[in-house]
Design a protein around this motif. Structure first.
Motif, PDB file in Angstrom:
ATOM      1  N   ARG A   1       0.846  -1.186   0.000  1.00 43.43           N
ATOM      2  CA  ARG A   1       0.000   0.000   0.000  1.00 43.43           C
ATOM      3  C   ARG A   1       0.880   1.234   0.000  1.00 43.43           C
ATOM      4  O   ARG A   1       1.830   1.324   0.765  1.00 43.43           O
TER       5      ARG A   1
ATOM      6  N   ASP B   1      -3.553   4.974  -1.620  1.00 42.60           N
ATOM      7  CA  ASP B   1      -4.271   3.737  -1.909  1.00 42.60           C
ATOM      8  C   ASP B   1      -5.483   3.636  -0.990  1.00 42.60           C
ATOM      9  O   ASP B   1      -5.422   3.997   0.184  1.00 42.60           O
TER      10      ASP B   1
ATOM     11  N   ASP C   1      -8.685   1.262   0.570  1.00 45.50           N
ATOM     12  CA  ASP C   1      -9.294  -0.038   0.834  1.00 45.50           C
ATOM     13  C   ASP C   1     -10.742   0.215   1.239  1.00 45.50           C
ATOM     14  O   ASP C   1     -11.024   1.149   1.998  1.00 45.50           O
TER      15      ASP C   1
ATOM     16  N   HIS D   1      -9.350  -3.690  -2.520  1.00 44.36           N
ATOM     17  CA  HIS D   1      -8.038  -3.222  -2.082  1.00 44.36           C
ATOM     18  C   HIS D   1      -7.367  -2.416  -3.193  1.00 44.36           C
ATOM     19  O   HIS D   1      -7.586  -2.663  -4.374  1.00 44.36           O
ATOM     20  N   LEU D   2      -6.535  -1.473  -2.787  1.00 43.88           N
ATOM     21  CA  LEU D   2      -5.668  -0.706  -3.672  1.00 43.88           C
ATOM     22  C   LEU D   2      -6.425   0.072  -4.751  1.00 43.88           C
ATOM     23  O   LEU D   2      -5.966   0.213  -5.877  1.00 43.88           O
TER      24      LEU D   2
ATOM     25  N   ARG E   1      -7.776   3.538  -6.445  1.00 42.15           N
ATOM     26  CA  ARG E   1      -7.235   4.893  -6.552  1.00 42.15           C
ATOM     27  C   ARG E   1      -8.367   5.804  -7.007  1.00 42.15           C
ATOM     28  O   ARG E   1      -9.051   5.509  -7.983  1.00 42.15           O
TER      29      ARG E   1
END
Length: 146
Positions: free
Chosen positions: A55, A59, A61, A109-110, A112
């Motif tokens: 991360r 980033d 989550d 997750h991750l 943007r």
């Protein structure tokens, strides 16, 4: 370290957290959690996905309401957590699409998104500055969420 809360729009809470290295459990919660990573690169293992992630600052989550999770962080890091009640999401979806309902969210997750990152940083700045926005944004109470 206990989280600090920032003033936010009604029904929304923003928490700034420092998370130590180690194993952490995210219990089921009645609200959606959007976590924006605020530190240099941090390697962690996600129990739910069964894999490692790196991360970086910015980033995102997403942990939907009712979902639990857990991770092991190799180094300490800072994160900004935005808490959204499902009822707020439903209300906004209805306002935007008439009878449309908010679709089911999945753990992600991750992600943007510059708008979400910018909003989180603005709320964090307000929190760090002692909430200079005053009554412009209502004050939310801090809670220990995990």
């Amino acid at each position: 370290m206990l989280p600090q809360s920032a003033p936010t729009p009604p029904n929304v809470t923003m928490l700034s957290r420092h998370v130590e290295a180690g194993v952490h459990r995210l219990p089921r919660a009645p609200h959606h959690r959007i976590m924006v990573h605020a530190s240099a690169a941090t390697r962690s293992y996600c129990n739910r996905a069964g894999r490692y992630f790196v991360r970086r600052a910015g980033d995102i989550d997403l942990v939907p309401a009712g979902e639990e999770g857990g991770f092991e962080a190799e180094t300490p890091f800072d994160t900004m957590e935005i808490v959204l009640p499902p009822a707020l999401m439903e209300r906004v979806a209805a306002e935007l699409g008439g009878k449309a309902r908010a679709s089911r969210l999945d753990t992600r997750h991750l992600l943007r998104d510059q708008r979400i990152e910018h909003l989180a940083r603005a709320l964090q700045s307000d929190l760090a500055g002692g909430a200079p926005s005053g009554s412009l944004l209502p004050t939310a109470s801090a809670q220990r969420l995990w």
